[in-house]
Design a protein around this motif. Structure first.
Motif, PDB file in Angstrom:
ATOM      1  N   GLY A   2       1.058  -1.128  -0.171  1.00 19.99           N
ATOM      2  CA  GLY A   2       0.191  -0.040   0.141  1.00 19.99           C
ATOM      3  C   GLY A   2       1.093   1.237   0.110  1.00 19.99           C
ATOM      4  N   LEU A   3      -0.164   2.392  -0.071  1.00 18.10           N
ATOM      5  CA  LEU A   3       0.409   3.957  -0.061  1.00 18.10           C
ATOM      6  C   LEU A   3       1.202   4.130   1.449  1.00 18.10           C
ATOM      7  CD1 LEU A   3      -1.143   5.505  -2.297  1.00 18.10           C
ATOM      8  CD2 LEU A   3       0.421   4.668  -2.909  1.00 18.10           C
ATOM      9  N   VAL A   4       2.445   4.874   1.739  1.00 21.89           N
ATOM     10  CA  VAL A   4       2.667   5.113   3.030  1.00 21.89           C
ATOM     11  C   VAL A   4       2.721   6.647   3.280  1.00 21.89           C
ATOM     12  CG1 VAL A   4       4.311   3.408   3.416  1.00 21.89           C
ATOM     13  CG2 VAL A   4       4.983   5.030   2.545  1.00 21.89           C
ATOM     14  N   ASP A   5       2.588   7.069   4.614  1.00 25.67           N
ATOM     15  CA  ASP A   5       3.166   8.363   4.554  1.00 25.67           C
ATOM     16  C   ASP A   5       4.550   9.291   4.432  1.00 25.67           C
ATOM     17  OD1 ASP A   5       0.347   9.164   4.793  1.00 25.67           O
ATOM     18  OD2 ASP A   5       0.818   8.437   7.329  1.00 25.67           O
ATOM     19  N   ARG A   6       5.254   8.035   4.932  1.00 32.72           N
ATOM     20  CA  ARG A   6       6.660   7.864   5.114  1.00 32.72           C
ATOM     21  C   ARG A   6       7.201   7.422   4.094  1.00 32.72           C
ATOM     22  NH1 ARG A   6       9.495   9.409  11.007  1.00 32.72           N
ATOM     23  NH2 ARG A   6      10.029  11.065   9.439  1.00 32.72           N
ATOM     24  N   VAL A   7       8.004   8.212   2.678  1.00 26.06           N
ATOM     25  CA  VAL A   7       8.612   7.190   1.846  1.00 26.06           C
ATOM     26  C   VAL A   7      10.386   7.354   1.759  1.00 26.06           C
ATOM     27  CG1 VAL A   7       7.201   7.452   0.141  1.00 26.06           C
ATOM     28  CG2 VAL A   7       8.918   8.860  -0.197  1.00 26.06           C
ATOM     29  N   TRP A   8      10.999   6.007   2.158  1.00 26.53           N
ATOM     30  CA  TRP A   8      12.333   6.133   1.433  1.00 26.53           C
ATOM     31  C   TRP A   8      12.775   8.138   1.016  1.00 26.53           C
ATOM     32  CZ3 TRP A   8      15.397   3.632   3.895  1.00 26.53           C
ATOM     33  CH2 TRP A   8      16.900   3.470   3.433  1.00 26.53           C
ATOM     34  N   PRO A   9      14.294   8.398   1.521  1.00 22.81           N
ATOM     35  CA  PRO A   9      14.765   9.547   1.192  1.00 22.81           C
ATOM     36  C   PRO A   9      14.637   9.460  -0.286  1.00 22.81           C
ATOM     37  CG  PRO A   9      15.584   8.807   3.368  1.00 22.81           C
ATOM     38  CD  PRO A   9      14.803   7.943   3.222  1.00 22.81           C
ATOM     39  N   GLY A  10      14.384  10.663  -0.677  1.00 23.43           N
ATOM     40  CA  GLY A  10      14.970  11.092  -2.582  1.00 23.43           C
ATOM     41  C   GLY A  10      13.393  10.337  -2.542  1.00 23.43           C
ATOM     42  N   ILE A  11      12.414   9.494  -3.026  1.00 21.04           N
ATOM     43  CA  ILE A  11      11.944   8.985  -3.303  1.00 21.04           C
ATOM     44  C   ILE A  11      11.187  10.208  -4.319  1.00 21.04           C
ATOM     45  CG2 ILE A  11      10.002   7.208  -3.833  1.00 21.04           C
ATOM     46  CD1 ILE A  11      11.080   5.561  -2.214  1.00 21.04           C
ATOM     47  N   GLU A  12       9.773  10.880  -3.430  1.00 19.47           N
ATOM     48  CA  GLU A  12       9.049  11.729  -3.658  1.00 19.47           C
ATOM     49  C   GLU A  12       9.883  13.166  -5.128  1.00 19.47           C
ATOM     50  OE1 GLU A  12       7.505  13.527  -0.450  1.00 19.47           O
ATOM     51  OE2 GLU A  12       6.193  12.038   0.421  1.00 19.47           O
ATOM     52  N   GLU A  13      11.041  12.952  -4.448  1.00 19.23           N
ATOM     53  CA  GLU A  13      11.529  14.196  -5.940  1.00 19.23           C
ATOM     54  C   GLU A  13      11.989  13.532  -6.715  1.00 19.23           C
ATOM     55  OE1 GLU A  13      12.386  13.817  -2.952  1.00 19.23           O
ATOM     56  OE2 GLU A  13      12.308  15.586  -1.209  1.00 19.23           O
ATOM     57  N   GLN A  14      12.094  12.792  -6.875  1.00 22.94           N
ATOM     58  CA  GLN A  14      12.956  11.267  -8.058  1.00 22.94           C
ATOM     59  C   GLN A  14      11.214  11.274  -8.868  1.00 22.94           C
ATOM     60  OE1 GLN A  14      15.090   8.016  -7.569  1.00 22.94           O
ATOM     61  NE2 GLN A  14      16.301   8.950  -6.316  1.00 22.94           N
ATOM     62  N   ALA A  15      10.616  10.862  -7.998  1.00 25.95           N
ATOM     63  CA  ALA A  15       9.169  10.979  -8.478  1.00 25.95           C
ATOM     64  C   ALA A  15       8.251  11.808  -9.331  1.00 25.95           C
ATOM     65  CB  ALA A  15       7.226  10.694  -7.962  1.00 25.95           C
ATOM     66  N   ASP A  16       8.568  13.506  -8.781  1.00 29.51           N
ATOM     67  CA  ASP A  16       8.443  14.352  -9.243  1.00 29.51           C
ATOM     68  C   ASP A  16       9.756  14.643 -10.648  1.00 29.51           C
ATOM     69  OD1 ASP A  16       6.771  16.997  -9.240  1.00 29.51           O
ATOM     70  OD2 ASP A  16       9.346  18.209  -8.744  1.00 29.51           O
ATOM     71  N   GLN A  17       9.976  14.259 -10.634  1.00 28.81           N
ATOM     72  CA  GLN A  17      11.755  14.656 -11.467  1.00 28.81           C
ATOM     73  C   GLN A  17      11.221  13.951 -12.834  1.00 28.81           C
ATOM     74  OE1 GLN A  17      15.174  13.834 -10.667  1.00 28.81           O
ATOM     75  NE2 GLN A  17      15.903  15.545  -8.703  1.00 28.81           N
ATOM     76  N   VAL A  18      11.061  12.557 -12.269  1.00 27.74           N
ATOM     77  CA  VAL A  18      10.141  11.548 -14.136  1.00 27.74           C
ATOM     78  C   VAL A  18       8.605  12.987 -14.744  1.00 27.74           C
ATOM     79  CG1 VAL A  18       8.560   9.226 -14.558  1.00 27.74           C
ATOM     80  CG2 VAL A  18      11.219  10.098 -13.071  1.00 27.74           C
ATOM     81  N   ALA A  19       8.008  12.842 -13.415  1.00 23.89           N
ATOM     82  CA  ALA A  19       6.386  13.389 -14.327  1.00 23.89           C
ATOM     83  C   ALA A  19       6.800  14.857 -14.955  1.00 23.89           C
ATOM     84  CB  ALA A  19       5.886  13.467 -13.257  1.00 23.89           C
ATOM     85  N   GLU A  20       7.884  15.658 -14.449  1.00 25.46           N
ATOM     86  CA  GLU A  20       8.412  16.684 -14.702  1.00 25.46           C
ATOM     87  C   GLU A  20       8.808  16.123 -16.001  1.00 25.46           C
ATOM     88  OE1 GLU A  20      10.191  20.243 -12.317  1.00 25.46           O
ATOM     89  OE2 GLU A  20       8.597  19.451 -10.897  1.00 25.46           O
ATOM     90  N   ALA A  21       9.935  15.728 -16.395  1.00 31.56           N
ATOM     91  CA  ALA A  21      10.529  14.779 -18.090  1.00 31.56           C
ATOM     92  C   ALA A  21       9.482  14.493 -18.565  1.00 31.56           C
ATOM     93  CB  ALA A  21      11.830  13.844 -17.766  1.00 31.56           C
ATOM     94  N   ALA A  22       8.445  13.460 -17.691  1.00 28.78           N
ATOM     95  CA  ALA A  22       7.377  13.164 -19.022  1.00 28.78           C
ATOM     96  C   ALA A  22       6.862  14.266 -19.366  1.00 28.78           C
ATOM     97  CB  ALA A  22       6.622  12.715 -18.473  1.00 28.78           C
ATOM     98  N   CYS A  23       6.679  15.307 -18.509  1.00 28.21           N
ATOM     99  CA  CYS A  23       5.557  16.485 -19.505  1.00 28.21           C
ATOM    100  C   CYS A  23       6.114  16.967 -20.679  1.00 28.21           C
ATOM    101  CB  CYS A  23       4.816  17.188 -18.384  1.00 28.21           C
ATOM    102  SG  CYS A  23       3.920  16.874 -17.603  1.00 28.21           S
ATOM    103  N   GLU A  24       7.434  17.029 -19.849  1.00 28.98           N
ATOM    104  CA  GLU A  24       8.618  17.806 -21.250  1.00 28.98           C
ATOM    105  C   GLU A  24       8.909  17.430 -22.415  1.00 28.98           C
ATOM    106  OE1 GLU A  24      12.622  18.784 -18.851  1.00 28.98           O
ATOM    107  OE2 GLU A  24      10.800  20.318 -17.510  1.00 28.98           O
ATOM    108  N   LEU A  25       9.205  16.075 -22.546  1.00 27.74           N
ATOM    109  CA  LEU A  25       9.482  15.299 -23.036  1.00 27.74           C
ATOM    110  C   LEU A  25       7.730  15.431 -23.967  1.00 27.74           C
ATOM    111  CD1 LEU A  25      10.710  12.819 -24.758  1.00 27.74           C
ATOM    112  CD2 LEU A  25       9.494  11.070 -23.628  1.00 27.74           C
ATOM    113  N   ALA A  26       6.883  15.044 -24.081  1.00 24.19           N
ATOM    114  CA  ALA A  26       5.631  14.675 -23.947  1.00 24.19           C
ATOM    115  C   ALA A  26       5.084  16.901 -25.204  1.00 24.19           C
ATOM    116  CB  ALA A  26       4.254  15.125 -23.815  1.00 24.19           C
TER     117      ALA A  26
END
Length: 87
Positions: A2-26
């Motif tokens: 399931g989803l958790v309130d706290r994630v391993w350090p850096g995961i949220e930032e990496q997910a955000d970077q992936v999302a931004e890169a996907a939008c830039e690619l689109a």
């Protein structure tokens, strides 16, 4: 798991970077063609993200089977190797 309130350090930032890169690619590809290498790289990314999200729980994994099937279909359509990349 399931989803958790706290994630391993850096995961949220990496997910955000992936999302931004996907939008830039689109945005960059709007109205332009794709090369086989670019399409393969994008499909590898989709497969890797699908595999990562599938680990959330069995219901998520089951729902994402359609995404895996879709990337395989696109690979065949573009004559790319059907084996998914890392993930």
């Amino acid at each position: 798991m399931g989803l958790v309130d706290r994630v391993w350090p850096g995961i949220e930032e990496q997910a955000d970077q992936v999302a931004e890169a996907a939008c830039e690619l689109a945005d960059a590809t709007a109205g332009h063609g794709w090369s086989a290498a670019a399409a393969d790289d994008a499909l590898v990314a989709i497969d890797a993200l699908t595999a990562a999200l599938a680990r959330v729980d069995p219901d998520v994994s089951e729902a994402l089977i359609a995404v895996t099937a879709a990337t395989a279909t696109v690979r065949r359509r573009f004559s790319l190797p059907v084996e998914p990349g890392p993930g």
